[in-house]
Write a protein that holds these residues in place. Sequence first.
Motif, mmCIF file in Angstrom:
data_model
loop_
_atom_site.group_PDB
_atom_site.id
_atom_site.type_symbol
_atom_site.label_atom_id
_atom_site.label_comp_id
_atom_site.label_asym_id
_atom_site.label_seq_id
_atom_site.Cartn_x
_atom_site.Cartn_y
_atom_site.Cartn_z
ATOM 1 N N ASP A 172 -6.427 5.663 2.003
ATOM 2 C CA ASP A 172 -5.478 5.687 0.897
ATOM 3 C C ASP A 172 -3.960 5.764 1.757
ATOM 4 O OD1 ASP A 172 -6.704 8.329 0.715
ATOM 5 O OD2 ASP A 172 -4.762 8.902 0.115
ATOM 6 N N ASN A 183 -9.566 8.702 -1.153
ATOM 7 C CA ASN A 183 -9.884 10.218 -1.016
ATOM 8 C C ASN A 183 -8.652 10.899 -1.522
ATOM 9 O OD1 ASN A 183 -8.590 10.479 1.446
ATOM 10 N ND2 ASN A 183 -10.530 10.798 2.495
ATOM 11 N N ALA A 203 -5.744 11.492 -0.648
ATOM 12 C CA ALA A 203 -4.711 12.480 0.446
ATOM 13 C C ALA A 203 -4.970 11.954 1.751
ATOM 14 C CB ALA A 203 -4.725 14.005 0.214
ATOM 15 N N TYR A 204 -3.986 12.347 2.795
ATOM 16 C CA TYR A 204 -4.351 12.052 4.204
ATOM 17 C C TYR A 204 -5.066 13.248 4.723
ATOM 18 C CZ TYR A 204 0.098 9.495 4.275
ATOM 19 O OH TYR A 204 1.193 8.488 4.088
ATOM 20 N N MET A 205 -6.496 13.220 4.561
ATOM 21 C CA MET A 205 -7.379 14.082 4.819
ATOM 22 C C MET A 205 -7.536 14.644 6.236
ATOM 23 S SD MET A 205 -7.984 15.198 1.921
ATOM 24 C CE MET A 205 -8.271 14.823 0.121
HETATM 25 MG MG LIG Z 1 -7.184 9.716 2.542
#
Ligand SMILES: [Mg+2]
Lengths: 300, 85
Positions: A95, A123, A125-127
């Motif tokens: 995303d 998901n 966010a920047y995971m």
């Molecule tokens: Mg993400």
Amino acid sequence: MVDKSLELFDCGHRACGGCGPALLARLILKGTGENVIVVASTGCMEVFSTPYPETAWKVPWIHSLFENAAAVASGVEASLKHNNRTEKVVCICGDGATFDIGMLCISGAFERGHDITYICYDNEAYMNTGIQRSGATPYDASTTTSPAGRLSTGNSLPKKDLPPQILNAHGASYVATASVAYPMDVMKKVEKAVNTPGACYIQVHTPPCSTGWGGFDGSKTIEIAKQAIECGLWVNYEMENGELTAAKKVRRIPVETYLKAQKRFRHLFKPQAVTEEIAKIQAIADANAKKYGIDIERNE
Amino acid sequence: MALRIGCAAAPGRAQDNKTGSWRVFMPVVDMEKCILCGTCVLICPETAVSDKDGQILFDLDFCKGCGVCARECRAEAITMIQEEK
Ligand SMILES: [Mg+2]
Ligand SMILES: Cc1ncc(C[n+]2csc(CCOP(=O)(O)OP(=O)(O)O)c2C)c(N)n1
Ligand code: SF4
Ligand code: SF4
């Protein structure tokens, strides 16, 4: 119809136990079949599936940068076309890569109308880099760059309404949302998208990121994903040539049930319930329900 | 002069990495209860469940013990048990 029993995403990858994006990678390839070239942006899925010299992909797969998967896919598609080849081209990007940094290249690819399918695994966010907020992070979620605390209730902006507002505006022939909660639906939509000429877009909710969402164990992947749909914060729909053609109907549950299970929303309930903020999130779900007509009426 | 950029890996090389070593709990199926619906086969994020000849098989070289299969099995045929190592 492709043979959906084929396993083209192999075991041995390094995703967390119960990872939604890992399950999605399997399901996408069941939808595309073998005749595919995958283009991936930087992010969790790229990192856990391809620590050199290992790879979990049993189809051609190319990684370039965080921001330019759609441009790379455009080039791959143009070259295949020039050489009269039949492989489908599929982007699989996070995303952050989709909503934020990759938007320029996505806009170009959709404007030119390349025959590609762009799949965003969302998901929220920047995971991979430690849970920073993205344009897809929901309102009030606590992340490392939108931490909840004395002066903040978490992310101050609502989730960007990307598929209808931006992809449809580019004239995409097929725009859909899906969720790992419904694997058959994911496979069906992927198969439909790769067989629809022109640039198509699918956004798949991939809860939970047990690391980034927190508060529950990895076994609840599907359960939490279903709750997101049942409360109306996530809607599964299809749009063809700009028109809404299908939306999954539900008997809605209150948003609390979904929020309460996750650490990223814990500050809304502890030490005491922040009722005005929960009401704002409920209003987002109500607006979704109205916009997509997902409520099952009592007598239906 | 050949200028090489990038690198390639052989397909499926991830199998070198036996993720089964991460596991704490192990899935066990009761075939008396199993209705062979195939849900567990479809939803395992590790591609570690298969059904062959009416049996549900877990690939313990790769199963991470996440418990998704046990939670989603509508027949409640799968239990996660602590593994002796
Ligand atoms: Mg993400
Ligand atoms: C130009 C650039 N900026 C920053 C990074 C660092 N980076 C790598 S992955 C990532 C986050 C990816 O987020 P998302 O696309 O949502 O995928 P996820 O990790 O959540 O699966 C970032 C910031 C990078 N690789 N390239
Ligand atoms: S989900 Fe349960 S009932 Fe269905 S095949 Fe697996 S073990 Fe059997
Ligand atoms: S416990 Fe998790 S990894 Fe193991 S078989 Fe079940 S779903 Fe797959």
